[in-house]
Design an enzyme around this catalytic site. Structure first.
Site, PDB file in Angstrom:
ATOM      1  N   TYR A 176     -24.474  53.515  28.302  1.00 34.36           N
ATOM      2  CA  TYR A 176     -24.345  52.204  27.881  1.00 34.36           C
ATOM      3  C   TYR A 176     -23.580  51.892  26.950  1.00 34.36           C
ATOM      4  O   TYR A 176     -22.812  51.007  26.546  1.00 34.36           O
ATOM      5  CB  TYR A 176     -25.911  51.997  27.244  1.00 34.36           C
ATOM      6  CG  TYR A 176     -26.719  51.264  28.377  1.00 34.36           C
ATOM      7  CD1 TYR A 176     -26.899  51.600  29.634  1.00 34.36           C
ATOM      8  CD2 TYR A 176     -28.167  50.346  28.020  1.00 34.36           C
ATOM      9  CE1 TYR A 176     -27.779  50.985  30.654  1.00 34.36           C
ATOM     10  CE2 TYR A 176     -28.695  49.725  28.808  1.00 34.36           C
ATOM     11  CZ  TYR A 176     -28.523  50.224  30.110  1.00 34.36           C
ATOM     12  OH  TYR A 176     -29.559  49.742  31.044  1.00 34.36           O
ATOM     13  N   GLU A 183     -16.116  47.111  28.184  1.00 37.87           N
ATOM     14  CA  GLU A 183     -16.419  45.670  28.179  1.00 37.87           C
ATOM     15  C   GLU A 183     -15.688  44.838  27.206  1.00 37.87           C
ATOM     16  O   GLU A 183     -14.910  44.015  27.412  1.00 37.87           O
ATOM     17  CB  GLU A 183     -17.787  45.146  28.388  1.00 37.87           C
ATOM     18  CG  GLU A 183     -18.535  45.908  29.540  1.00 37.87           C
ATOM     19  CD  GLU A 183     -20.073  45.586  29.858  1.00 37.87           C
ATOM     20  OE1 GLU A 183     -20.478  44.492  29.047  1.00 37.87           O
ATOM     21  OE2 GLU A 183     -20.656  46.161  30.353  1.00 37.87           O
TER      22      GLU A 183
END
Length: 298
Positions: A176, A183
């Site tokens: 994560y 991102e």
């Protein structure tokens, strides 16, 4: 046993009666999750092969920057990630029990990042793109395999193979943060890319992708990670929970949910008493939804 004998309305039964009955919904989810697992496995395979081949020549950062250029990876990534939009639909219509808002946040953030990656050449050739793609695929392969095993076994907590169970509820701790980092690098690179600015507009690209989204991630990312921490804690607690002791003495019978609740027994007792004078009132008692507060009105 013939093929027709295997079907009973919408239920399909296993030959050995070991697996649970699988209906139309389960068959669809089984196909969906298996297909997504294979798609992400192909994305991961292409990414790792490119990484291994290019590290000696370009270094780790350079090899990661070349991951998106892997042959056929672009359309495979597009198909695999866009298929996740159906998960929002599944959650919204009740096909699965996932929270709608959590699912929407997870999928929509991926779609926004994918849109930036596809339309920004500069974001494609920086190391964060490779980190994002590999992190996504390493999370999704065990996740979808876990869902497949859960459907086939009928028990997501104790019926899935432990190695898949462990990966499903442990990899997020590393992947994560790495995925979020990737991102964010894609967002920032796309915001400065003239080609991307032509697609969405310079003002929108700069303000939305370099300011608004990073702020949202700063707020939402801890929530997403802590949500998975809570899910992991709950899942491991259920998997390794000691079985309840066998019933002793006088006990309530099992209800339709497999629990020993007094509700169904009390409903039956009151309905039997009311049925002596009115079948309508007896049926009303059996149909009472909120029994704790509604039985007095029966």
């Amino acid at each position: 046993r013939t093929v027709l004998d295997l079907f009973d309305k919408t239920r399909l039964y296993s030959f050995n009666n070991m697996a649970p009955a699988i209906g139309i919904k389960e068959m669809y989810l089984l196909a969906y999750n298996a297909t997504c697992a294979m798609a992400w496995a192909l994305v991961l395979r292409l990414s790792i092969f490119t990484l291994v081949d290019d590290v000696p020549e370009y270094g780790v950062a350079g090899a990661l920057a070349r991951v998106y250029a892997s042959p056929d990876l672009d359309w495979l990534l597009m198909c695999a990630q866009c298929a996740a939009i159906l998960e929002i639909v599944h959650s919204a219509v009740g096909v699965v029990r996932s929270p709608v808002m959590v699912t929407f946040m997870q999928v929509s953030s991926r779609i926004v990042a994918l849109f930036a990656l596809v339309n920004s050449p500069e974001s494609q050739v920086q190391w964060g793109a490779g980190v994002m793609i590999i992190s996504w695929s390493m999370v999704e392969v065990p996740r979808y395999l876990f869902y497949v095993a859960a459907i086939m076994s009928g028990d997501a907590t104790k019926g899935t193979p432990f190695h898949i169970f462990w990966l499903r509820y442990s990899l997020f701790a590393v992947l994560y943060p790495t995925g979020i980092t990737g991102e964010l690098t894609v967002f920032l690179a796309a915001a400065k890319d003239p080609a991307f600015q032509q697609v969405v507009g310079e003002t929108f690209a700069v303000h939305f992708y370099s300011a608004f989204l990073p702020a949202i991630y700063a707020i939402g990312s801890p929530f997403m990670i802590l949500n998975m921490v809570a899910n992991r804690k709950s899942a491991f607690k259920k998997r390794f929970a000691k079985p309840p002791p066998p019933p002793r003495g006088l006990v309530w019978p099992l209800d339709s949910k497999g629990t020993r609740s007094s509700t169904e027994v009390n409903k039956s007792i009151l309905a039997a008493a009311l049925g002596a004078s009115s079948d309508e009132k007896a049926q009303a008692a059996l149909n009472t939804k909120n029994w704790r507060f509604g039985y007095v009105k029966s």
